[in-house]
Design an enzyme around this catalytic site. Structure first.
Site, PDB file in Angstrom:
ATOM      1  N   LYS A 119     -10.482  -8.111 -18.065  1.00  0.00           N
ATOM      2  CA  LYS A 119      -9.864  -8.071 -19.399  1.00  0.00           C
ATOM      3  C   LYS A 119     -10.963  -8.055 -20.447  1.00  0.00           C
ATOM      4  O   LYS A 119     -11.893  -8.882 -20.353  1.00  0.00           O
ATOM      5  CB  LYS A 119      -8.987  -9.318 -19.612  1.00  0.00           C
ATOM      6  CG  LYS A 119      -7.856  -9.425 -18.604  1.00  0.00           C
ATOM      7  CD  LYS A 119      -7.124 -10.759 -18.715  1.00  0.00           C
ATOM      8  CE  LYS A 119      -6.058 -10.843 -17.623  1.00  0.00           C
ATOM      9  NZ  LYS A 119      -5.473 -12.184 -17.510  1.00  0.00           N
TER      10      LYS A 119
ATOM     11  N   LYS B 233      -6.936 -11.708  -8.831  1.00  0.00           N
ATOM     12  CA  LYS B 233      -5.539 -11.299  -9.031  1.00  0.00           C
ATOM     13  C   LYS B 233      -4.700 -11.974  -7.953  1.00  0.00           C
ATOM     14  O   LYS B 233      -4.603 -11.489  -6.829  1.00  0.00           O
ATOM     15  CB  LYS B 233      -5.394  -9.771  -8.965  1.00  0.00           C
ATOM     16  CG  LYS B 233      -3.993  -9.317  -9.300  1.00  0.00           C
ATOM     17  CD  LYS B 233      -3.928  -7.816  -9.445  1.00  0.00           C
ATOM     18  CE  LYS B 233      -2.545  -7.356  -9.859  1.00  0.00           C
ATOM     19  NZ  LYS B 233      -1.526  -7.605  -8.837  1.00  0.00           N
TER      20      LYS B 233
ATOM     21  N   ALA C 269       0.830  -1.209   0.000  1.00  0.00           N
ATOM     22  CA  ALA C 269       0.000   0.000   0.000  1.00  0.00           C
ATOM     23  C   ALA C 269       0.866   1.263   0.000  1.00  0.00           C
ATOM     24  O   ALA C 269       0.520   2.267  -0.630  1.00  0.00           O
ATOM     25  CB  ALA C 269      -0.923   0.001   1.209  1.00  0.00           C
TER      26      ALA C 269
END
Ligand code: NAD
Length: 330
Positions: A289, A115, A33
């Site tokens: 995507k 992810k 982060a």
């Protein structure tokens, strides 16, 4: 202006150093982060002052230099990074930018994927046999890690079925499931050895070993998320290609789904985020995507990432203090 220049230089130096520790040494010294915050500051500085942007800026470079101890592999098709969005507004802006660029009021179908927080690898199958595996490295060249990858049981050494391109490059993520990571760190702690900072760092450190027996002892797994070389011999749907890979024996995450438009992507994001803690592996977001490969080709790439895909990052889980006073293993 001199303040801006010196802040720009400072950000470039910090991000280059953190990037080296993360990508090359597998030993991050700040939480993701914090890295993301500095990167966004750099990107917005360079939008306001485009004259500051150089080809050496961390904002345009992918990953880090491959380690010299490994043989280098040049990627026939570069292995790029992904742009990020952090909110539903940014997600809608991503979709709008693609519409504007294509100059058509298109409704996009997206392939939505978790992810995984691991390491990108390229697997080359020739005549159905795994002949080479490589890391992403700096996107242009990576490290040859074939012997190490051959120890990962989820990765087939030979494809099943038939009909594959003579040369097929499968791209995907090598990762360490949470359970394996925890068991490994408990063992290390009990033996008074160094622990890994997180499953991503553990996967990367395990894969980039000169002795493949060490890799073999680590609980690594793999999910495919794309095709490089040989892709033009497959169909026009990214989702269809992934399912074709699955038929040939490559593991595909059961979470991968087709969704309509930014609203469908947002619903996918919310569902996965709600189930994040239950998933057996760590993810740092989801990826959208454009499913239509012809549209992907029309949209093309910017310096470090495709225009037709983006990562929707989740809020950070780790805290700065977690990284203090602990000795980490590479
Ligand atoms: P990224 O990790 O944000 O995104 C690209 C990568 O995502 C790919 O290379 C692939 O490995 C992975 N990926 C996982 N699932 C995927 C899927 N379904 N489809 C496609 N790709 C998928 O990009 P990056 O440029 O490798 O790294 C940037 C991120 O790394 C930063 O956002 C930061 O969080 C972290 N980082 C941290 C430090 C640190 O010091 N803590 C330093 C550098 C980078």
């Amino acid at each position: 202006m001199s303040d801006i220049l010196s802040r720009h230089r400072q950000l470039c130096e910090l991000l280059t150093e953190y990037g080296h520790q993360y990508y090359v040494l597998d030993n991050p010294t700040v939480p993701d982060a914090e890295y993301d915050r500095l990167m966004r500051e750099l990107l917005s500085l360079e939008v306001e002052h485009p004259e500051l942007k150089t080809p050496a800026s961390p904002s345009v470079r992918v990953g880090g230099q491959p380690l010299a101890a490994f043989k280098q592999v040049r990627h026939e098709i570069p292995m790029l990074s992904l742009d990020n969005v952090f909110s539903s507004e940014e997600l809608m802006a991503f979709e709008q930018r693609m519409r504007d660029r294509l100059k058509r009021g298109l409704d996009f179908t997206f392939c939505c994927e978790p992810k995984l927080d691991g390491l990108a690898v390229s697997l080359l199958y020739v005549d159905g046999q795994l002949v080479q595996a490589a890391t992403r490295g700096d996107g242009a060249s990576g490290e040859e890690i074939t012997d190490n990858v051959r120890t990962i049981k989820a990765i087939p050494l030979a494809l099943r079925g038939s009909g594959w391109p003579t040369r097929l490059e499968v791209r995907g993520e090598v990762f360490m499931p949470k359970a394996g990571f925890e068991a490994m760190n408990e063992k290390a702690l009990a033996a008074g050895e160094k622990v890994f900072v997180n499953p991503r760092n553990a996967a990367a450190g395990s894969l980039r070993q000169l002795d493949s027996r060490i890799t073999a002892s680590r609980p690594l797994s793999f999910y495919a998320y794309g095709v490089g070389v040989g892709g033009d011999e497959l169909g026009n749907s990214h989702f269809g290609r992934l399912n074709q890979l699955k038929e040939w024996g490559l593991p595909l995450s059961p979470e991968v789904k087709l969704k309509e438009g930014a609203a469908g992507c947002q619903a996918f994001h919310d569902d996965i985020l709600a189930r994040r803690a239950e998933l057996p592996y760590e993810i740092d977001g989801v990826v959208y995507k454009v499913d239509d490969i012809a549209l992907q080709l029309e949209l093309g790439f910017v310096a470090r990432a495709p225009r037709w895909a983006t990562a929707h990052k989740f809020p950070a889980e780790e805290e700065m203090t977690l990284l203090e006073n602990v000795e980490f293993q590479v």
